[in-house]
Design an enzyme around this catalytic site. Structure first.
Site, PDB file in Angstrom:
ATOM      1  N   ASP A 160       0.049   1.469   9.074  1.00  0.00           N
ATOM      2  CA  ASP A 160      -0.480   0.859  10.299  1.00  0.00           C
ATOM      3  C   ASP A 160       0.733   0.666  11.363  1.00  0.00           C
ATOM      4  O   ASP A 160       0.430   0.553  12.520  1.00  0.00           O
ATOM      5  CB  ASP A 160      -0.629  -0.784   9.863  1.00  0.00           C
ATOM      6  CG  ASP A 160      -1.867  -0.609   9.044  1.00  0.00           C
ATOM      7  OD1 ASP A 160      -2.503   0.285   8.974  1.00  0.00           O
ATOM      8  OD2 ASP A 160      -2.026  -1.932   8.376  1.00  0.00           O
TER       9      ASP A 160
ATOM     10  N   HIS B 298      -8.622   5.139   2.289  1.00  0.00           N
ATOM     11  CA  HIS B 298      -7.621   5.442   1.606  1.00  0.00           C
ATOM     12  C   HIS B 298      -7.213   7.091   1.808  1.00  0.00           C
ATOM     13  O   HIS B 298      -5.889   7.351   1.411  1.00  0.00           O
ATOM     14  CB  HIS B 298      -7.360   5.100   0.396  1.00  0.00           C
ATOM     15  CG  HIS B 298      -7.729   3.500   0.141  1.00  0.00           C
ATOM     16  ND1 HIS B 298      -8.946   3.040   0.392  1.00  0.00           N
ATOM     17  CD2 HIS B 298      -6.625   2.709  -0.196  1.00  0.00           C
ATOM     18  CE1 HIS B 298      -8.725   1.638   0.308  1.00  0.00           C
ATOM     19  NE2 HIS B 298      -7.294   1.598   0.029  1.00  0.00           N
TER      20      HIS B 298
ATOM     21  N   GLN C 187      -6.486   8.276   4.423  1.00  0.00           N
ATOM     22  CA  GLN C 187      -5.311   8.208   5.515  1.00  0.00           C
ATOM     23  C   GLN C 187      -4.083   7.968   4.615  1.00  0.00           C
ATOM     24  O   GLN C 187      -3.015   8.330   5.330  1.00  0.00           O
ATOM     25  CB  GLN C 187      -5.596   7.269   6.356  1.00  0.00           C
ATOM     26  CG  GLN C 187      -6.676   7.387   7.471  1.00  0.00           C
ATOM     27  CD  GLN C 187      -7.267   6.037   7.875  1.00  0.00           C
ATOM     28  OE1 GLN C 187      -7.025   5.877   9.136  1.00  0.00           O
ATOM     29  NE2 GLN C 187      -7.769   5.316   7.190  1.00  0.00           N
TER      30      GLN C 187
ATOM     31  N   ARG D 202      -5.460  -3.275  10.278  1.00  0.00           N
ATOM     32  CA  ARG D 202      -6.025  -4.603  10.322  1.00  0.00           C
ATOM     33  C   ARG D 202      -5.920  -5.503  11.327  1.00  0.00           C
ATOM     34  O   ARG D 202      -6.767  -5.854  12.159  1.00  0.00           O
ATOM     35  CB  ARG D 202      -5.427  -5.438   9.215  1.00  0.00           C
ATOM     36  CG  ARG D 202      -5.588  -5.054   7.743  1.00  0.00           C
ATOM     37  CD  ARG D 202      -5.030  -6.484   6.679  1.00  0.00           C
ATOM     38  NE  ARG D 202      -4.158  -5.699   5.961  1.00  0.00           N
ATOM     39  CZ  ARG D 202      -4.131  -5.655   4.514  1.00  0.00           C
ATOM     40  NH1 ARG D 202      -5.103  -5.920   4.032  1.00  0.00           N
ATOM     41  NH2 ARG D 202      -2.911  -5.345   4.185  1.00  0.00           N
TER      42      ARG D 202
ATOM     43  N   GLY E 213       0.819  -1.269   0.010  1.00  0.00           N
ATOM     44  CA  GLY E 213       0.127  -0.178  -0.118  1.00  0.00           C
ATOM     45  C   GLY E 213       0.842   0.948  -0.065  1.00  0.00           C
ATOM     46  O   GLY E 213       1.999   1.152   0.544  1.00  0.00           O
TER      47      GLY E 213
ATOM     48  N   ARG F 121     -23.842   8.338  13.217  1.00  0.00           N
ATOM     49  CA  ARG F 121     -23.605   8.329  12.138  1.00  0.00           C
ATOM     50  C   ARG F 121     -22.075   7.497  11.826  1.00  0.00           C
ATOM     51  O   ARG F 121     -21.522   7.572  12.931  1.00  0.00           O
ATOM     52  CB  ARG F 121     -23.336   9.581  11.296  1.00  0.00           C
ATOM     53  CG  ARG F 121     -24.666  10.085  11.279  1.00  0.00           C
ATOM     54  CD  ARG F 121     -25.493   9.717  10.146  1.00  0.00           C
ATOM     55  NE  ARG F 121     -26.705  10.609   9.929  1.00  0.00           N
ATOM     56  CZ  ARG F 121     -27.762  10.676  10.191  1.00  0.00           C
ATOM     57  NH1 ARG F 121     -27.927   9.501  11.373  1.00  0.00           N
ATOM     58  NH2 ARG F 121     -28.790  11.099  10.007  1.00  0.00           N
TER      59      ARG F 121
ATOM     60  N   ARG G 282     -24.915  14.228  17.820  1.00  0.00           N
ATOM     61  CA  ARG G 282     -24.923  12.993  17.182  1.00  0.00           C
ATOM     62  C   ARG G 282     -23.466  12.130  17.711  1.00  0.00           C
ATOM     63  O   ARG G 282     -22.519  12.939  17.920  1.00  0.00           O
ATOM     64  CB  ARG G 282     -24.896  12.757  15.563  1.00  0.00           C
ATOM     65  CG  ARG G 282     -26.163  13.183  14.862  1.00  0.00           C
ATOM     66  CD  ARG G 282     -25.893  13.356  13.425  1.00  0.00           C
ATOM     67  NE  ARG G 282     -27.122  13.489  12.753  1.00  0.00           N
ATOM     68  CZ  ARG G 282     -27.421  13.871  11.629  1.00  0.00           C
ATOM     69  NH1 ARG G 282     -26.388  14.593  10.891  1.00  0.00           N
ATOM     70  NH2 ARG G 282     -28.739  14.144  11.012  1.00  0.00           N
TER      71      ARG G 282
ATOM     72  N   GLU H 270       5.316  -5.429   5.711  1.00  0.00           N
ATOM     73  CA  GLU H 270       5.361  -6.737   6.201  1.00  0.00           C
ATOM     74  C   GLU H 270       5.646  -7.725   4.911  1.00  0.00           C
ATOM     75  O   GLU H 270       6.527  -8.502   4.604  1.00  0.00           O
ATOM     76  CB  GLU H 270       4.203  -7.188   6.893  1.00  0.00           C
ATOM     77  CG  GLU H 270       4.440  -8.487   7.682  1.00  0.00           C
ATOM     78  CD  GLU H 270       3.007  -9.073   8.083  1.00  0.00           C
ATOM     79  OE1 GLU H 270       2.101  -8.449   7.561  1.00  0.00           O
ATOM     80  OE2 GLU H 270       2.994 -10.111   8.647  1.00  0.00           O
TER      81      GLU H 270
HETATM   82  O1  F6P Z   1      -1.461  -2.569   4.752  1.00  0.00           O
HETATM   83  C1  F6P Z   1      -1.788  -1.217   5.183  1.00  0.00           C
HETATM   84  C2  F6P Z   1      -3.295  -0.830   4.990  1.00  0.00           C
HETATM   85  O2  F6P Z   1      -3.335   0.284   5.328  1.00  0.00           O
HETATM   86  C3  F6P Z   1      -4.225  -1.655   5.856  1.00  0.00           C
HETATM   87  O3  F6P Z   1      -4.325  -1.176   7.135  1.00  0.00           O
HETATM   88  C4  F6P Z   1      -5.383  -1.650   5.004  1.00  0.00           C
HETATM   89  O4  F6P Z   1      -6.232  -2.848   5.442  1.00  0.00           O
HETATM   90  C5  F6P Z   1      -4.927  -1.664   3.634  1.00  0.00           C
HETATM   91  O5  F6P Z   1      -3.661  -1.252   3.608  1.00  0.00           O
HETATM   92  C6  F6P Z   1      -5.914  -1.530   2.488  1.00  0.00           C
HETATM   93  O6  F6P Z   1      -5.114  -1.495   1.358  1.00  0.00           O
HETATM   94  P1  F6P Z   1      -5.608  -1.772  -0.269  1.00  0.00           P
HETATM   95  O7  F6P Z   1      -7.187  -1.290  -0.359  1.00  0.00           O
HETATM   96  O8  F6P Z   1      -4.445  -0.770  -1.045  1.00  0.00           O
HETATM   97  O9  F6P Z   1      -5.136  -3.119  -0.682  1.00  0.00           O
END
Ligand code: F6P
Length: 371
Positions: free
Chosen positions: A147, A292, A294, A191, A13, A286, A182, A123
């Site tokens: 992460d 993304h 982030q 994850r 990512g 809500r 709210r 990783e």
């Molecule tokens: O691996 C980092 C991360 O930010 C995870 O927290 C998230 O689940 C994942 O990327 C999502 O990435 P993509 O939608 O690009 O596969």
């Protein structure tokens, strides 16, 4: 003077901080003054789209520019200002058991004349790097992931910029949440590790924080919210990681398909909790998924600086021919560790010392341990 070709790629990512790291690998490797000291002239080539680029490239093909980009100081001059990765990335796994392309990758590295390969990843990408290192490729890793879940390093590129996104989003949500009295559930990435939710929640002063490391009770969430209302809180912000789950429940998956490394796409736990809060308390609730956002945007000052330090340190390791290492931050110092020390387990929030299981929030004692 000796010549040495460095290859560099970004995998997994994307996040803020990758471009600063690439820039500083290039600038440090090509530095003319240092070249004299080292008696080596380095050259840097960028590999597009992570491992996929190294699988697909034909080193003698006419379309090599699709996969390989020569990098010099002028080319990368402004890169540290930009988010994402100008080299592109992918979640391709050369060691995919259904389609093992690792031999092709090794052959292409040799044919491209790459004597040292800088791999910027989390990783999964560094896991591939470790295997290639065992097969004799000269690898240096740079850790990145919003992460912040890699062991062996206190920092991974992209994390601080992602926190800024969370804080800015919550500042915006507060005015609308307050106006309508709210509850807002804000779902962050993460994850298996709760760093983004925990430190994002601490930074923006969230009312509740829910992390994957500690399963939450829906009843307790509702009780805490109602208590808050009784004591005069007009609205509430809950920050929760995408991998958080209720006691006895499982992670909520947005999409059952898996990437090359076997990960499913998580998402939707915020919406689920918002429904449970509304039905359990009657409070208007809500949810929003930051997703993304982030990972996007320009790197914050810290990611620019850490990208710079990690990039420079990566070249120091190449000059010292100290391969099979990743650069890392430990106790505020840049250092290097064997790749395996950054793999195999995840760096998770220590619930005992960093999370308050009664308040579902950050810790309230720091210098003093109490029960
Ligand atoms: O691996 C980092 C991360 O930010 C995870 O927290 C998230 O689940 C994942 O990327 C999502 O990435 P993509 O939608 O690009 O596969």
């Amino acid at each position: 003077m000796r010549r040495c070709r460095i290859g560099i790629l970004t995998g997994g990512g994307d996040c803020a901080g990758l471009n600063p790291a690439i820039k500083w690998v290039v600038k440090t490797a090509l530095d003319r003054r240092l070249a004299l000291e080292r008696d080596t002239r380095y050259e840097v080539i960028g590999i597009r789209n992570g491992w996929r680029g190294l699988i697909n490239v034909d080193p003698e093909g006419a379309d090599i520019d699709k996969y390989i980009v020569p990098l010099d100081e002028e080319k990368v001059r402004t890169w540290d200002r930009y988010g994402g990765t100008n080299l592109g990335t992918s979640r391709t796994n050369p060691y995919d058991p259904n389609d093992d392309c690792s031999k092709r990758v090794i052959r292409n590295i040799e044919q491209l004349g790459i004597e040292a390969l800088v791999v910027i990843g989390g990783e999964d990408t560094l896991g591939v790097a470790q295997k290639l290192s065992h097969e004799g490729v000269n690898i240096i890793g740079i850790p990145k992931t919003i992460d912040k879940d890699l062991p062996g390093t206190d920092y991974t590129l992209g994390f601080e910029t992602a926190l800024d996104v969370i804080v800015e989003a919550v500042d915006r949500l507060r005015t609308t949440a307050g106006s309508h009295e709210r509850i807002f559930v804000v779902e962050t990435m993460g994850r298996q590790s709760g760093w983004l939710a925990l430190e994002g929640g601490e930074s923006c002063g969230a009312f509740l924080i829910l992390i994957p490391e500690y399963d939450f009770s829906i009843e307790k969430v509702n009780e805490l919210l109602l208590e808050g209302r009784k004591s005069g809180t007009r609205y509430g912000i809950i920050i929760m990681a995408e991998g958080a789950k209720p006691i006895g429940g499982t992670e909520i998956v947005r999409d059952e398909t898996v990437d090359g490394f076997g990960h499913k796409k998580l998402g939707g736990v915020g919406e689920f909790l918002a429904g449970e809060i509304h039905s359990g308390t009657g409070l208007e609730t809500r949810s929003i998924v930051l997703s993304h956002l982030q990972r996007g945007g320009a790197p914050c000052a810290y990611d620019r600086r850490m990208g710079r330090y990690f990039g420079i340190a990566a070249v120091d390791l190449i000059v010292g021919e100290d391969f099979g290492k990743i650069v890392s931050l430990r106790k505020n110092e840049i250092t290097a560790i064997p790749i395996e020390d950054a793999l195999g387990r995840l760096n998770l929030v220590d619930v005992d010392t960093q999370y308050d299981v009664e308040r579902y929030n950050g810790r309230r004692t720091i210098l003093r341990r109490c029960g």
